[in-house]
Design an enzyme around this catalytic site. Structure first.
Site, short mmCIF file in Angstrom:
data_model
loop_
_atom_site.label_atom_id
_atom_site.label_comp_id
_atom_site.label_asym_id
_atom_site.label_seq_id
_atom_site.Cartn_x
_atom_site.Cartn_y
_atom_site.Cartn_z
N TYR A 119 0.86 -1.18 0.00
CA TYR A 119 0.00 0.00 0.00
C TYR A 119 0.90 1.23 0.00
O TYR A 119 1.84 1.32 0.79
CB TYR A 119 -0.89 0.00 1.25
N GLU A 207 -3.67 7.30 -4.19
CA GLU A 207 -3.62 6.05 -3.43
C GLU A 207 -3.34 4.88 -4.37
O GLU A 207 -4.10 4.65 -5.31
CB GLU A 207 -4.96 5.81 -2.71
#
Ligand code: ADP
Ligand code: MG
Length: 399
Positions: A119, A207
């Site tokens: 991530y 993101e």
């Protein structure tokens, strides 16, 4: 403003982020054509909606056993079948709410051989006022669960705008991802390209989840969500062109055409206010009196008659609205002009719900006289508390 994954990937690729080949498709035929341009043998067909959680999402029309909004395909027939399943149907994910979102676009992309999912996100950290990296080795579809139960696995650090992105930031990202050698270099490069993209586009969020390591040892951006600071869009015409209005609330889109700041909320009292601070205070005091605002609406400093009319119409389109509270401070704008606008607008829209108006400021008495002489059932209020109590009472009386 948000954009689709395929648009985000095209944008990030320009800044050097490693992106697999892929094409947008608006029909089943286009999806198959897109796949033909890819090397295969593994394809991924991805629903394009402005919401995450697509992989684990469910299509309303297809029943609980059907696959989600991100699917692997091992040949062109499977690409075709997945595309037919997705297009026009409603995908419900943890981020869409119960109503779900209709899938009108697909992204057909090269399938990656994934070894590990990370991530990596950039956002504006309001506490420090800096762009911050959020990094975790535990990427993929369960990142919310990681944040909830093992928050120590999520690392955050901000970049000082005076220095900008430095090599040590790249090393910090690589270290947080527990990468060494060539992969550490790749991670630093990805981080640097994302930072550059963030600043150059006035993004509010980038993101990447997952940032994958492939079996071949390459880092690859497999999913990208990018949002932009609405206040900076005026200097990014190319980004504004990526806007997909079907993804946005229709009333909010209409409001933006009139330069009104409108956000729909869940309550039953429509609010029309000038100035964001006054709007917030008005919403608070409605809540204090036991009801909830149906919207946030700031008509701005120079609220003209046209704007006030447009605002009334937008508020009244919401069937949940059972009453309207107008709370305007006549500073730049004089109260008599506003009162004229309110009367004209109320007549124009055939107002059928109770309307409480609190005016204060320049020419307030003339304003009140205009409202009183209008013949409309407008309830005048003297101050903010009085206005909130009156509209709550009116709404309850009508219920
Ligand atoms: P969402 O976050 O909306 O569920 P993603 O794009 O992250 O959608 O896809 C969900 C999962 O599907 C990813 O975590 C990844 O495991 C897999 N996936 C996505 N794109 C690819 C791809 N190009 N190749 C292989 N697997 C993929
Ligand atoms: Mg994802």
């Amino acid at each position: 403003m948000n954009i689709h994954e395929y648009q985000a990937k095209e944008l990030l690729a320009k800044y050097g982020a490693p992106i697999a080949a892929g094409y947008a498709a608006f029909s089943v035929e286009e999806a198959v054509e897109a796949a033909k341009k890819l090397p295969g043998p593994l394809y991924v067909v991805k629903s394009q909606i402005h919401a995450g959680g697509r992989g684990k999402g469910k299509f309303k029309e297809l029943g609980p056993d059907a696959k989600g909004g991100v699917r692997l395909a091992f040949n062109l027939d499977e690409v075709k079948a997945h595309a037919a399943d997705m297009l026009g149907n409603t995908l419900v994910t943890i981020q869409t709410g119960e109503a779900g979102k209709q899938v009108n676009r697909l992204y057909v992309t090269d399938g990656a051989d994934i070894a590990k999912e990370f991530y990596l996100a950039l956002l504006v950290d309001r506490a420090t006022g800096r762009v911050a990296f959020v990094v975790s080795t535990e990427g993929g579809m369960d990142i919310e669960e990681v944040a909830h139960s093992t928050p120590e696995k999520i690392h955050t650090f901000a970049v000082d705008p005076a220095t900008g992105f430095m090599p040590h930031h790249g090393r910090a990202v690589a270290a947080a991802l527990e990468l060494t050698g060539d992969q550490a270099k790749q991670a630093a490069k990805v981080a640097s390209s994302l930072y550059e993209a963030f600043l150059a586009t006035d993004a509010s969020q980038i993101e990447i989840n997952p940032l994958a390591v492939t079996q071949q040892g390459n880092l690859l951006v497999l999913d990208a969500k990018v949002g932009f600071d609405g206040n900076a869009l005026f200097r990014h015409k190319d980004i504004v062109e990526l806007r997909d209005l079907t993804e946005e609330d229709a009333a909010e889109v209409e409001a933006s055409e009139y330069d009104l700041a409108y956000i729909k909320l869940d309550g039953n009292i429509g609010c029309m206010v000038n100035g964001a601070g006054l709007a917030m205070a008005t919403m608070d005091i409605i809540k204090l009196n036991g009801e909830f605002p149906a919207n946030f609406l700031d008509v701005g400093g120079g609220a003209s008659k046209e704007k006030v009319t447009a605002a009334f119409k937008i508020i009244l389109k919401d069937p949940a609205v059972k009453g309207i509270l107008v709370n305007i401070f006549g500073g730049i704008m004089k109260c008599d002009i506003i009162a004229d606008g309110i009367v004209a607008a109320a007549k124009d829209v055939n107002l059928s719900v109770p309307l409480v108006v609190r005016l204060e400021g320049t020419n307030v008495q003339q304003g009140k006289d205009i409202l009183a002489a209008s013949g409309l059932a407008i309830v005048p209020a003297d101050d903010l508390g009085d206005a909130a109590r009156k509209i709550v009472a009116e709404v309850r009386k009508a219920a």
